[in-house]
Design an enzyme around this catalytic site. Structure first.
Site, PDB file in Angstrom:
ATOM      1  N   VAL A  66       0.875  -1.163   0.000  1.00  0.00           N
ATOM      2  CA  VAL A  66       0.000   0.000   0.000  1.00  0.00           C
ATOM      3  C   VAL A  66       0.912   1.212   0.000  1.00  0.00           C
ATOM      4  O   VAL A  66       1.960   1.206   0.661  1.00  0.00           O
ATOM      5  CB  VAL A  66      -0.905   0.026   1.251  1.00  0.00           C
ATOM      6  CG1 VAL A  66      -1.820   1.241   1.238  1.00  0.00           C
ATOM      7  CG2 VAL A  66      -1.709  -1.271   1.360  1.00  0.00           C
ATOM      8  N   CYS A  67       0.521   2.238  -0.767  1.00  0.00           N
ATOM      9  CA  CYS A  67       1.242   3.512  -0.708  1.00  0.00           C
ATOM     10  C   CYS A  67       2.717   3.271  -1.071  1.00  0.00           C
ATOM     11  O   CYS A  67       3.023   2.464  -1.956  1.00  0.00           O
ATOM     12  CB  CYS A  67       1.037   4.074   0.698  1.00  0.00           C
ATOM     13  SG  CYS A  67       1.303   5.834   0.921  1.00  0.00           S
ATOM     14  N   THR A  68       3.629   3.937  -0.391  1.00  0.00           N
ATOM     15  CA  THR A  68       5.049   3.811  -0.750  1.00  0.00           C
ATOM     16  C   THR A  68       5.656   2.477  -0.308  1.00  0.00           C
ATOM     17  O   THR A  68       6.863   2.256  -0.505  1.00  0.00           O
ATOM     18  CB  THR A  68       5.867   4.977  -0.155  1.00  0.00           C
ATOM     19  OG1 THR A  68       5.601   5.067   1.251  1.00  0.00           O
ATOM     20  CG2 THR A  68       5.495   6.284  -0.821  1.00  0.00           C
ATOM     21  N   THR A  99       1.612   3.245  -6.404  1.00  0.00           N
ATOM     22  CA  THR A  99       2.075   3.755  -5.112  1.00  0.00           C
ATOM     23  C   THR A  99       1.316   5.047  -4.836  1.00  0.00           C
ATOM     24  O   THR A  99       0.437   5.433  -5.612  1.00  0.00           O
ATOM     25  CB  THR A  99       3.612   3.982  -5.139  1.00  0.00           C
ATOM     26  OG1 THR A  99       4.060   4.336  -3.826  1.00  0.00           O
ATOM     27  CG2 THR A  99       4.005   5.104  -6.097  1.00  0.00           C
TER      28      THR A  99
END
Lengths: 208, 208
Positions: B99-101, B119
């Site tokens: 998830v995300c970075t 990302t």
């Protein structure tokens, strides 16, 4: 600005951590997780423990109170110490809020008498028993009370509150930071849209 | 079925706790939070600490791995022990997810070479530097890798994954249990829909 988030054993984590992710990003926000006793508080699924450093007695004048729900809420319905604390801090809070069945705790404390409020879809009938007018809205604002529907609705409640507290520009910036442009892969998030078999299955999960 | 959720200091809580709320509700799910060392792991905002009981060495064959992002991700880009663990568990995982970075950590471990992935919107350019094809989709599935956009996108990723793992009926029941019928009060959750001033404000929050 102090945000007090109430935890108790058997809480549902997203109920409180959705709002936390939004409200904790407001300018000058100080968030404190608070419980009857300090130490680790375990959630409903049993695999997540959050460390609580402040007791209810330590937090006397929060600006915003957030009470989540979860299976553990049932036991808290007879926690008179918590109810008394809620009544006390509510006198000076800017906002007293709940997510999911957390509103039943506000109601049990007598804070929602004659108010409109919401809760998890499976708990709406119970609210009426406390002299509350149940609403099927996802977020209900009545006076300085903000109540959200089940679990994930706390994110929408917190963004609404963020706008009321810090203005639309700040709330929108927080929404973008958390990239909240939801795309659920199914349309089963409400009893009105979910297939009947899914509603039945969800109800059995909730009662199990 | 074991789900390992990686934590590190400075993680963004909703990145991992959104998916947790969904995946932890799947039948026979066993969730374990895992980190370099046992003990309390504190998040990016500094006010939330989760108790971790399992080290990376303790968890050798998870079925699903979830890696979230947050400011602390930067320090983990040089955590060769974590990268090695990711490569090892990835060999037998059914799904390796981020998830995300968090996807930058999968990329740094060499797992996304030649893959499509996503990302947080502010990190898309960095993915390309790892031989990954960045996608602006909210959820990207490529092989046994599932990557989500920023923070809240993990909920959508997890529901997608829930369907692939346990079937559409179960995934929909979980969606209804967490009442995930989102109604954001603003349309500012993506860079394409947010006003320019909001994008600027969000970028300064992220870099601050």
């Amino acid at each position: 600005m102090q945000f007090a988030i109430v935890l108790y054993p058997g809480f549902t984590s997203l109920d409180v951590l959705g709002p936390y992710e939004v409200l904790g990003r407001l300018p000058d926000a100080e968030v404190v997780f608070v419980a009857d006793e300090p130490g680790l508080v375990r959630n409903d699924l049993g695999s997540l423990s959050i460390d609580v450093v402040a007791t209810l007695a330590d937090v006397t004048a929060p600006d915003v109170v957030v009470v989540g729900g979860g299976p553990g809420q049932l036991e808290q319905m007879s926690n008179t110490g918590l109810h008394e604390w809620l009544r006390t801090v509510d006198r000076n809070s800017a906002w007293t809020t709940s997510v999911c069945t957390g509103s039943l705790l506000l109601a049990a404390a007598g804070l929602l008498d004659g108010r409109r409020a919401t809760t998890h879809w499976a708990g709406l009938d119970q609210l009426a028993g406390f002299g509350v007018t149940p609403s099927k809205q996802r977020v209900v604002i009545d006076g300085h009370y903000a109540t959200a529907a089940g679990v994930s609705a706390g994110i929408d409640m917190a963004l609404t509150l963020a706008g009321l507290i810090a203005g639309d520009d700040v709330a929108q910036a927080v929404q973008l930071v958390i990239e909240y442009a939801p795309e659920p892969p199914y349309d089963a998030g409400s009893v009105d849209s979910a297939p009947a078999a899914v509603v039945e299955s969800a109800m059995s999960k909730l009662s199990g």
